[in-house]
Design an enzyme around this catalytic site. Structure first.
Site, PDB file in Angstrom:
ATOM      1  N   GLU A   6     -28.973 -16.704   0.555  1.00 47.07           N
ATOM      2  CA  GLU A   6     -29.826 -16.343   1.702  1.00 47.07           C
ATOM      3  C   GLU A   6     -30.663 -15.091   1.440  1.00 47.07           C
ATOM      4  OE1 GLU A   6     -26.532 -16.091   1.590  1.00 47.07           O
ATOM      5  OE2 GLU A   6     -25.734 -14.478   2.853  1.00 47.07           O
ATOM      6  N   HIS A  14     -24.800 -15.257  -2.551  1.00 49.84           N
ATOM      7  CA  HIS A  14     -25.535 -15.240  -1.277  1.00 49.84           C
ATOM      8  C   HIS A  14     -26.987 -15.667  -1.486  1.00 49.84           C
ATOM      9  CE1 HIS A  14     -22.457 -13.350   1.230  1.00 49.84           C
ATOM     10  NE2 HIS A  14     -22.100 -12.706   0.136  1.00 49.84           N
ATOM     11  N   CYS A  47     -20.295 -17.922  -0.012  1.00 52.56           N
ATOM     12  CA  CYS A  47     -19.299 -16.888  -0.301  1.00 52.56           C
ATOM     13  C   CYS A  47     -17.951 -17.231   0.328  1.00 52.56           C
ATOM     14  CB  CYS A  47     -19.824 -15.513   0.093  1.00 52.56           C
ATOM     15  SG  CYS A  47     -19.055 -14.221  -0.895  1.00 52.56           S
TER      16      CYS A  47
END
Ligand code: GLN
Length: 555
Positions: free
Chosen positions: A509, A507, A381
């Site tokens: 993650e 994202h 990001c």
């Protein structure tokens, strides 16, 4: 009809209720049940999206674009299931719907009160998850019993037991049994008092999960059971784990919590399948290699600010049987002269997401260092946006390149506000949020990693790559390896003449689990391991060296 499990906490916060909730959800799912998990947060923010990382840690984004509590990250990582906006309700949301109903006149002239109106609303939120086909709904009540704020939520779950019958629901209470060094013993009184507090409001827990630093003697367990009015085998000890939170489900399973829940709720199920999870924990306990990755962020001292990133790196490490040592670098500290020396012994650099200008020059310096020294770089990001700024300044000759987030109206906004954000002024829930498709360009590192043509990834941002600069960048060697299906939004950038330089607007993650690491994290750590080896570092752990030597002498 779905059964309900309510998980409450006592004595202090930060006992790991979210981890325990996720672990219980995982055990039940692995017994073959369809499970839904949910967190109720007592605070008055509508969601944590407007809170800063010091207040709240990471904001976890769901597929359907809700900004939620980071415990949902644990739920997803443990169960492998996707949560939704119905997996997190705050008191702010509850009050806001009660008040809008009142304004609409739905209460027909009645006085609107905490009980029954907000408690009814809380119960509705819990019931939303009890859809046909769902076997168990697990609801974690945030906060600690005794908090003024959490009282309506506890009252609502008390009422639910009354309404659905005690055979169909159960209460699990998480408490602390501290070890007092001066006395050389554990103390059960805080647990007794917190259970006392729960019983005072009408909730008798069925199971106690007690967090401890040390093993509890049978005597201590029996004492807790007697004074808290639960069965001795329903006192489950959750001792601090030695290596990883992923040991928690195994510890709960060993003490029979899964079968205890199944029996208590009359769920006709067998034992949970745990083989792959046991392998995960073994790989964490006995890594063969170790590498060092620097995370250059703004909130490195806040333990929870980058939770999902730390976990995703660990997942990639599990895949490569590698312990990923995290070197937490405060971005601003890289803005001083000579500070880049901090990055000298590092095998990979990651710049996470973020907001605002503070620390960005330090992050840009780290990205430049990674690009020029061919150290694996992975940007998420803001970490992608700053890689674009860095490339603009030092490769494309745009010395004043920046993001419009930091300098509105600047000369070279290589990162600019997304058009649909132009008229947005309210802060809550107004970013580009949730999962969007991304089409991958054949032959790129991203396409190889995912081994798919199109993927869905979660977003949380207002700014994007400014398409005016695409040609210049491409000409100078940047590849746009992931785009939105209409080609308008740059989602992934990479550099070909570099061992690993990949940065994403989304994202990733939020989509990694210990058993299925995210492909980009996986390949980043693969590149990190290669980099370390190629730079003459013996990445092997002492334990692995010993086991290699032993097997050599055995031959
Ligand atoms: N601040 C940037 C934006 O809003 C990046 C956001 C992020 O890193 N999550 O676009």
């Amino acid at each position: 009809m779905a059964k309900h499990i309510f998980i409450t906490g006592g004595v202090i916060s930060s006992l790991g209720k979210g981890i325990t909730t996720g672990a219980i959800g995982m055990l039940l799912k692995r017994m073959g049940l369809t499970v839904r998990l949910q967190k109720l947060d007592p605070y008055l923010n509508v969601d944590p999206g407007t809170m800063n990382p010091y207040e709240h840690g990471e904001v976890y984004v769901t597929e359907d674009g809700a900004e939620t509590d980071l415990d949902l990250g644990h739920y997803e990582r443990f169960t492998g299931d996707c949560m939704s906006r119905e997996s997190n309700f705050t008191m702010g949301q509850i009050y806001s719907s009660v008040i809008s109903r009142e304004r609409r006149g739905d209460y027909l002239g009645k006085t609107v009160q905490v009980v029954p109106h907000t408690t009814d609303e809380i119960k509705n939120c819990i019931r939303k998850l009890a859809q046909p086909g769902v076997d168990v709904v697990i609801t974690e009540v945030g906060g600690t019993v005794g908090d003024i704020e959490g009282a309506p939520m506890l009252e609502a779950v008390r009422q639910m037991r009354h309404e659905i019958g005690s055979r169909h629901c159960m209460f699990i209470h998480l408490t602390l049994v501290p070890f007092i060094k001066a006395a050389g013993e554990v103390k059960t009184k805080p647990t007794q008092q917190s259970v006392g507090e729960l019983r005072r409001i009408g909730i008798q827990p069925d199971v106690l999960v007690v967090r401890t630093e040390v093993y509890l003697t049978d005597e201590a367990r029996k004492k807790i059971a007697l004074f808290c009015n639960v069965d001795a085998e329903a006192v489950i000890v959750e001792k601090d784990v030695d290596y990883s939170i992923y040991e928690v489900p195994l510890a709960l399973h060993q003490q029979g919590l899964d079968s205890l829940v199944a029996e208590r709720l009359s769920l006709p199920v067998g034992r949970p399948r745990m083989k792959d999870w046991i392998e995960v924990v073994e790989s964490i306990k006995h890594p063969e290699h170790k590498v060092r990755v620097a995370i250059v962020g703004k909130y490195m001292k806040v333990q929870d600010a980058y939770k999902s990133i730390f976990e995703s790196l660990a997942h990639a490490g599990i895949h490569h049987k590698t312990k990923v040592e995290l070197v937490k670098v405060e971005a601003e500290s890289l803005e001083k002269r000579g500070a880049l020396a901090q990055l000298e012994n590092i095998h990979g650099i990651l710049v996470p997401g973020g907001f605002g200008e503070r620390g960005t020059e330090g992050k840009i310096a780290a990205i430049r260092y990674a690009r020029e020294n061919k150290v694996p770089y992975y940007g998420l990001c803001l970490g992608m946006q700053l890689a674009v700024v860095e490339f603009g300044r030092h490769v494309c000759g745009l010395s004043d390149a920046t993001s419009a987030e930091f300098k509105p109206g600047c000369q070279n906004p290589v990162i600019d506000l997304m058009p649909d954000q132009a008229n947005v002024s309210a802060k809550g829930g107004t970013m580009r949020l949730g999962a969007y498709p991304c089409v991958l360009k054949d032959g790129t590192r991203a396409a190889v990693a995912y081994a798919q043509k199109q993927v869905n990834e979660r977003h949380r941002h207002r700014y994007e790559f400014n398409n005016k600069y695409r040609e210049v960048y491409e000409h100078r060697g940047m590849t746009f390896s992931g785009l939105s299906p209409d080609g308008k939004l740059v989602e992934i950038i990479e550099l070909a003449d570099h061992p690993f330089f990949v940065a994403v607007q989304f994202h990733p993650e939020f989509k990694s689990t210990p058993t299925v690491p995210h492909p980009l994290f996986r390949d980043f750590i693969g590149a990190v391991l290669n980099y370390a080896r190629q730079h003459g570092e013996d990445t092997r752990t002492p334990e692995f060296v010993r086991s290699c030597e032993n097997s050599a002498t055995a031959e």
